[in-house]
Scaffold this motif. Structure first.
Motif, PDB file in Angstrom:
ATOM      1  N   GLY A   1       2.649   0.183   1.757  1.00 39.07           N
ATOM      2  CA  GLY A   1       3.771   0.199   0.832  1.00 39.07           C
ATOM      3  C   GLY A   1       5.075   0.338   1.584  1.00 39.07           C
ATOM      4  O   GLY A   1       5.114   0.886   2.692  1.00 39.07           O
ATOM      5  N   LEU A   2       6.140  -0.160   0.988  1.00 39.14           N
ATOM      6  CA  LEU A   2       7.463  -0.123   1.604  1.00 39.14           C
ATOM      7  C   LEU A   2       8.418   0.711   0.762  1.00 39.14           C
ATOM      8  O   LEU A   2       8.541   0.494  -0.443  1.00 39.14           O
ATOM      9  CB  LEU A   2       8.012  -1.546   1.733  1.00 39.14           C
ATOM     10  N   ILE A   3       9.058   1.667   1.409  1.00 35.35           N
ATOM     11  CA  ILE A   3      10.206   2.350   0.807  1.00 35.35           C
ATOM     12  C   ILE A   3      11.404   1.548   1.311  1.00 35.35           C
ATOM     13  O   ILE A   3      11.806   1.673   2.471  1.00 35.35           O
ATOM     14  CB  ILE A   3      10.314   3.826   1.266  1.00 35.35           C
ATOM     15  N   SER A   4      11.944   0.685   0.464  1.00 35.52           N
ATOM     16  CA  SER A   4      12.996  -0.219   0.933  1.00 35.52           C
ATOM     17  C   SER A   4      14.365   0.430   0.929  1.00 35.52           C
ATOM     18  O   SER A   4      15.272  -0.044   1.611  1.00 35.52           O
ATOM     19  CB  SER A   4      13.012  -1.511   0.122  1.00 35.52           C
TER      20      SER A   4
ATOM     21  N   ARG B   1      -0.843   2.122  -6.712  1.00 38.38           N
ATOM     22  CA  ARG B   1      -0.937   0.662  -6.568  1.00 38.38           C
ATOM     23  C   ARG B   1      -1.904   0.265  -5.457  1.00 38.38           C
ATOM     24  O   ARG B   1      -1.995  -0.905  -5.113  1.00 38.38           O
ATOM     25  CB  ARG B   1       0.439   0.077  -6.272  1.00 38.38           C
ATOM     26  N   GLY B   2      -2.581   1.241  -4.849  1.00 34.60           N
ATOM     27  CA  GLY B   2      -3.587   0.933  -3.840  1.00 34.60           C
ATOM     28  C   GLY B   2      -3.125   1.032  -2.396  1.00 34.60           C
ATOM     29  O   GLY B   2      -3.896   0.746  -1.482  1.00 34.60           O
ATOM     30  N   ALA B   3      -1.887   1.425  -2.176  1.00 39.24           N
ATOM     31  CA  ALA B   3      -1.401   1.566  -0.800  1.00 39.24           C
ATOM     32  C   ALA B   3      -1.962   2.839  -0.178  1.00 39.24           C
ATOM     33  O   ALA B   3      -2.192   3.835  -0.861  1.00 39.24           O
ATOM     34  CB  ALA B   3       0.122   1.589  -0.766  1.00 39.24           C
ATOM     35  N   ARG B   4      -2.179   2.789   1.122  1.00 36.63           N
ATOM     36  CA  ARG B   4      -2.680   3.957   1.850  1.00 36.63           C
ATOM     37  C   ARG B   4      -1.697   4.438   2.921  1.00 36.63           C
ATOM     38  O   ARG B   4      -1.833   5.547   3.423  1.00 36.63           O
ATOM     39  CB  ARG B   4      -4.021   3.627   2.491  1.00 36.63           C
ATOM     40  N   ARG B   5      -0.763   3.573   3.276  1.00 34.14           N
ATOM     41  CA  ARG B   5       0.213   3.914   4.312  1.00 34.14           C
ATOM     42  C   ARG B   5       1.578   3.446   3.838  1.00 34.14           C
ATOM     43  O   ARG B   5       1.698   2.426   3.164  1.00 34.14           O
ATOM     44  CB  ARG B   5      -0.165   3.209   5.625  1.00 34.14           C
ATOM     45  N   GLY B   6       2.602   4.201   4.204  1.00 33.59           N
ATOM     46  CA  GLY B   6       3.958   3.821   3.849  1.00 33.59           C
ATOM     47  C   GLY B   6       4.784   3.537   5.083  1.00 33.59           C
ATOM     48  O   GLY B   6       4.542   4.107   6.150  1.00 33.59           O
TER      49      GLY B   6
ATOM     50  N   PRO C   1       1.497   8.653   6.208  1.00 26.44           N
ATOM     51  CA  PRO C   1       0.559   8.682   5.089  1.00 26.44           C
ATOM     52  C   PRO C   1       1.284   8.843   3.751  1.00 26.44           C
ATOM     53  O   PRO C   1       2.402   9.346   3.688  1.00 26.44           O
ATOM     54  CB  PRO C   1      -0.296   9.917   5.384  1.00 26.44           C
ATOM     55  N   LEU C   2       0.614   8.407   2.697  1.00 21.48           N
ATOM     56  CA  LEU C   2       1.183   8.546   1.361  1.00 21.48           C
ATOM     57  C   LEU C   2       0.674   9.787   0.646  1.00 21.48           C
ATOM     58  O   LEU C   2       1.146  10.112  -0.440  1.00 21.48           O
ATOM     59  CB  LEU C   2       0.882   7.287   0.536  1.00 21.48           C
TER      60      LEU C   2
END
Length: 190
Positions: free
Chosen positions: A99-102, A130-135, A180-181
């Protein structure tokens, strides 16, 4: 501290998000961005862009409030391949679950009150759902406040990937920070 909260932004919040964006760039980023970039910022164009972002189905804009006043925002969504790619252009094995923190901005006069951590926690939870495991996120290399939030409060670290953006003819070097998220935020030192 007054009543604080984080909620999903609605289209009616586009003006507040634009105001925070402009004020933060004009104060906290004045030393990072060329004067020309800051002078060309337009409230109506910025508001329109934030309305589009708020209505975009693939990402979520979160709004931090204190005592009913909008004080910060964060945008989270799936990471485009270009943002998740390794420095050599190859994709990491977990790119489909990144996932992206934009963007994560708290207006400086509201800083050091936990709003950034609350925004990051809300974004991390939404990305996990939403299924993300890493940010990941990109921050200007010279932005010590943002680096401190991610590194010192959330345990995210620079991963060695950098990029250089063109800011009106001036290079703006950004570093990618990843982590990690499943967050356990560390409270800021007083």
């Amino acid at each position: 501290m007054a009543d604080v909260a984080v909620r999903t932004a609605s289209p009616a919040d586009a003006g507040s998000v634009a105001d925070i964006h402009l004020r933060t760039w004009q104060t906290a980023y004045a030393a990072l961005l060329p004067e020309q970039v800051l002078a060309e910022l337009d409230i109506e164009q910025t508001r329109s862009a934030w309305l589009d972002a708020i209505e975009h189905p693939a990402s979520t804009v979160f709004l931090a409030t204190e005592g009913g006043t909008a004080v910060g925002f964060c945008v989270a969504g799936p990471s485009p391949e270009a943002d998740a790619a390794n420095a050599d252009g190859s994709l990491p094995e977990d790119s489909a679950h990144t996932g992206l923190i934009s963007s994560l901005l708290v207006e400086p006069r509201w800083g050091r009150r936990g709003h950034g951590g609350r925004l990051l926690a809300a974004a991390a939870e939404a990305l996990r759902e939403r299924g993300a495991r890493r940010g990941i996120t990109w921050i200007p290399e010279a932005d010590e406040a943002s680096l401190g939030l991610y590194r010192d409060r959330a345990g995210w670290q620079p991963d060695g990937t950098v990029r250089t953006l063109d800011a009106a003819g001036q290079p703006l070097r950004e570093i990618r920070v990843a982590g990690p998220l499943e967050l356990t935020l560390v409270e800021p030192a007083s």
